[in-house]
Design a protein around this motif. Structure first.
Motif, PDB file in Angstrom:
ATOM      1  N   GLY A  17       0.813  -1.219   0.000  1.00  0.00           N
ATOM      2  CA  GLY A  17       0.000   0.000   0.000  1.00  0.00           C
ATOM      3  C   GLY A  17       0.836   1.253   0.000  1.00  0.00           C
ATOM      4  N   PHE A  18       1.844   1.281   0.867  1.00  0.00           N
ATOM      5  CA  PHE A  18       2.735   2.445   0.911  1.00  0.00           C
ATOM      6  C   PHE A  18       3.488   2.599  -0.412  1.00  0.00           C
ATOM      7  N   ALA A  19       3.931   1.473  -0.955  1.00  0.00           N
ATOM      8  CA  ALA A  19       4.678   1.522  -2.209  1.00  0.00           C
ATOM      9  C   ALA A  19       3.811   2.064  -3.342  1.00  0.00           C
ATOM     10  N   MET A  20       2.561   1.641  -3.396  1.00  0.00           N
ATOM     11  CA  MET A  20       1.656   2.107  -4.446  1.00  0.00           C
ATOM     12  C   MET A  20       1.416   3.608  -4.347  1.00  0.00           C
ATOM     13  N   ILE A  21       1.218   4.083  -3.108  1.00  0.00           N
ATOM     14  CA  ILE A  21       0.985   5.513  -2.895  1.00  0.00           C
ATOM     15  C   ILE A  21       2.188   6.323  -3.373  1.00  0.00           C
ATOM     16  N   LEU A  22       3.373   5.875  -3.005  1.00  0.00           N
ATOM     17  CA  LEU A  22       4.587   6.615  -3.359  1.00  0.00           C
ATOM     18  C   LEU A  22       4.907   6.506  -4.841  1.00  0.00           C
ATOM     19  N   ASP A  23       4.753   5.316  -5.385  1.00  0.00           N
ATOM     20  CA  ASP A  23       5.070   5.115  -6.805  1.00  0.00           C
ATOM     21  C   ASP A  23       4.137   5.896  -7.724  1.00  0.00           C
ATOM     22  N   ALA A  24       2.978   6.253  -7.200  1.00  0.00           N
ATOM     23  CA  ALA A  24       2.015   7.003  -8.020  1.00  0.00           C
ATOM     24  C   ALA A  24       2.416   8.460  -8.193  1.00  0.00           C
ATOM     25  N   GLN A  25       3.409   8.900  -7.420  1.00  0.00           N
ATOM     26  CA  GLN A  25       3.862  10.290  -7.516  1.00  0.00           C
ATOM     27  C   GLN A  25       4.868  10.434  -8.663  1.00  0.00           C
ATOM     28  N   PRO A  26       4.771  11.494  -9.434  1.00  0.00           N
ATOM     29  CA  PRO A  26       5.679  11.662 -10.581  1.00  0.00           C
ATOM     30  C   PRO A  26       7.139  11.852 -10.199  1.00  0.00           C
ATOM     31  N   ASP A  27       7.386  12.281  -8.964  1.00  0.00           N
ATOM     32  CA  ASP A  27       8.761  12.558  -8.552  1.00  0.00           C
ATOM     33  C   ASP A  27       9.310  11.526  -7.569  1.00  0.00           C
ATOM     34  N   ILE A  28       8.602  10.398  -7.382  1.00  0.00           N
ATOM     35  CA  ILE A  28       9.040   9.375  -6.435  1.00  0.00           C
ATOM     36  C   ILE A  28       9.042   8.010  -7.118  1.00  0.00           C
ATOM     37  N   GLU A  29      10.095   7.229  -6.885  1.00  0.00           N
ATOM     38  CA  GLU A  29      10.187   5.882  -7.430  1.00  0.00           C
ATOM     39  C   GLU A  29      10.550   4.901  -6.316  1.00  0.00           C
ATOM     40  N   VAL A  30       9.717   3.885  -6.119  1.00  0.00           N
ATOM     41  CA  VAL A  30      10.029   2.838  -5.151  1.00  0.00           C
ATOM     42  C   VAL A  30      10.928   1.823  -5.849  1.00  0.00           C
ATOM     43  N   VAL A  31      12.164   1.698  -5.387  1.00  0.00           N
ATOM     44  CA  VAL A  31      13.138   0.832  -6.061  1.00  0.00           C
ATOM     45  C   VAL A  31      13.196  -0.567  -5.457  1.00  0.00           C
ATOM     46  N   ALA A  32      12.603  -0.736  -4.248  1.00  0.00           N
ATOM     47  CA  ALA A  32      12.598  -2.065  -3.633  1.00  0.00           C
ATOM     48  C   ALA A  32      11.556  -2.121  -2.522  1.00  0.00           C
ATOM     49  N   GLU A  33      10.936  -3.290  -2.371  1.00  0.00           N
ATOM     50  CA  GLU A  33      10.021  -3.586  -1.267  1.00  0.00           C
ATOM     51  C   GLU A  33      10.549  -4.827  -0.565  1.00  0.00           C
ATOM     52  N   VAL A  34      10.753  -4.744   0.747  1.00  0.00           N
ATOM     53  CA  VAL A  34      11.308  -5.875   1.492  1.00  0.00           C
ATOM     54  C   VAL A  34      10.541  -6.090   2.789  1.00  0.00           C
ATOM     55  N   GLY A  35      10.720  -7.295   3.392  1.00  0.00           N
ATOM     56  CA  GLY A  35       9.918  -7.653   4.548  1.00  0.00           C
ATOM     57  C   GLY A  35      10.633  -7.707   5.879  1.00  0.00           C
ATOM     58  N   ASP A  36      11.923  -7.364   5.919  1.00  0.00           N
ATOM     59  CA  ASP A  36      12.624  -7.338   7.209  1.00  0.00           C
ATOM     60  C   ASP A  36      13.779  -6.346   7.151  1.00  0.00           C
ATOM     61  N   GLY A  37      14.340  -6.064   8.315  1.00  0.00           N
ATOM     62  CA  GLY A  37      15.384  -5.051   8.404  1.00  0.00           C
ATOM     63  C   GLY A  37      16.666  -5.417   7.692  1.00  0.00           C
ATOM     64  N   ALA A  38      17.053  -6.691   7.752  1.00  0.00           N
ATOM     65  CA  ALA A  38      18.287  -7.113   7.100  1.00  0.00           C
ATOM     66  C   ALA A  38      18.190  -6.916   5.594  1.00  0.00           C
ATOM     67  N   ARG A  39      17.029  -7.258   5.029  1.00  0.00           N
ATOM     68  CA  ARG A  39      16.844  -7.060   3.593  1.00  0.00           C
ATOM     69  C   ARG A  39      16.775  -5.574   3.250  1.00  0.00           C
ATOM     70  N   ALA A  40      16.282  -4.775   4.183  1.00  0.00           N
ATOM     71  CA  ALA A  40      16.242  -3.329   3.954  1.00  0.00           C
ATOM     72  C   ALA A  40      17.650  -2.770   3.831  1.00  0.00           C
ATOM     73  N   VAL A  41      18.538  -3.194   4.735  1.00  0.00           N
ATOM     74  CA  VAL A  41      19.927  -2.735   4.690  1.00  0.00           C
ATOM     75  C   VAL A  41      20.571  -3.170   3.381  1.00  0.00           C
ATOM     76  N   ASP A  42      20.316  -4.412   2.980  1.00  0.00           N
ATOM     77  CA  ASP A  42      20.881  -4.921   1.729  1.00  0.00           C
ATOM     78  C   ASP A  42      20.338  -4.149   0.527  1.00  0.00           C
ATOM     79  N   ALA A  43      19.018  -3.856   0.549  1.00  0.00           N
ATOM     80  CA  ALA A  43      18.400  -3.121  -0.567  1.00  0.00           C
ATOM     81  C   ALA A  43      18.973  -1.717  -0.683  1.00  0.00           C
ATOM     82  N   VAL A  44      19.248  -1.097   0.452  1.00  0.00           N
ATOM     83  CA  VAL A  44      19.845   0.243   0.431  1.00  0.00           C
ATOM     84  C   VAL A  44      21.247   0.188  -0.166  1.00  0.00           C
ATOM     85  N   ARG A  45      21.992  -0.829   0.184  1.00  0.00           N
ATOM     86  CA  ARG A  45      23.344  -0.974  -0.357  1.00  0.00           C
ATOM     87  C   ARG A  45      23.310  -1.187  -1.873  1.00  0.00           C
ATOM     88  N   ARG A  46      22.328  -1.964  -2.328  1.00  0.00           N
ATOM     89  CA  ARG A  46      22.273  -2.312  -3.752  1.00  0.00           C
ATOM     90  C   ARG A  46      21.686  -1.206  -4.620  1.00  0.00           C
TER      91      ARG A  46
END
Length: 227
Positions: A17-46
């Protein structure tokens, strides 16, 4: 410029839901959706996003540890999300380097606004979260520094920190001082630089920890946000 965002939440529907709201904005792009903190850190690095939207309570690694790792690793800024405004993690999250803290029932427009505010280098707290920060500070009896670090500030910069601690925006501080917002931005920048603070949220914490504002003093309007 497009704001790149990583969304991390262990509840798929909330995350999507949050990703859809943000991705709908012309100036915002969701580059990754993850389900835990470790994957969040990895997604930020990548993906090297501008903002990471982190749930506080997640498996494997919670949002606070993820926030701390992200803040230490680079320039990505974090906005924390929680279900409850009484969440005891608020204080820890802000000290871990979070630049924003919102409740999960945040309105669509406020979520988008928060991401934009944090991406441009400012900070934002939900009103109830700002109150919680003060409550946590008081309950912990956090150590006062009795103003010693504030000696590097001019009188006007000290007044600026006081008003930042009360949650006033640049426009409100400008009205208080009867000066332009540009002048206020200069004062705010000087305060952050001299005290080695990351953003306005850390300025709020500093105002309380140095004793500039007494615990129990309610923030003006309950929010700390950049404008």
């Amino acid at each position: 410029m497009t704001v790149r965002v990583v969304v991390a939440d262990d509840q798929e529907l909330v995350r999507s839901g949050f990703a859809m709201i943000l991705d709908a904005q012309p100036d915002i792009e969701v580059v990754a959706e993850v389900g835990d903190g470790a994957r969040a850190v990895d997604a930020v690095r990548r993906h090297a996003p501008d903002v990471a939207l982190l749930d506080v309570r997640m498996p494997v690694m919670d949002g606070i540890e993820a926030c701390r790792a992200i803040a230490a690793a680079g320039s990505c800024r974090t906005v924390m999300l929680t279900t409850f405004d009484s969440d005891a993690y608020v204080y820890e999250a802000l000290h871990a380097g979070a630049s924003g803290f919102l409740l999960k029932d945040v309105r669509r427009d406020d979520l988008v606004h928060a991401v934009r505010v944090v991406a441009r280098g400012d900070a934002l707290l939900a009103p109830s979260v700002a109150r919680r920060l003060v409550e946590e500070y008081t309950a912990r009896g956090a150590g006062r520094v009795d103003g010693a670090p504030l000696e590097v500030l001019t009188a006007r910069e000290r007044e600026t920190l006081l008003l930042l601690g009360r949650g006033l925006s640049n426009a409100e501080i400008a009205a208080e001082f009867t000066v332009s917002e540009h002048t206020v931005k200069t004062h705010v920048g000087n305060v952050l630089a001299k005290l080695a603070l990351r953003d306005r949220v850390q300025a709020v914490i500093c105002a309380y920890e140095t004793g500039l504002i007494a615990p129990g003093t309610p923030p003006h309007g309950g929010a700390a946000r950049g404008r």
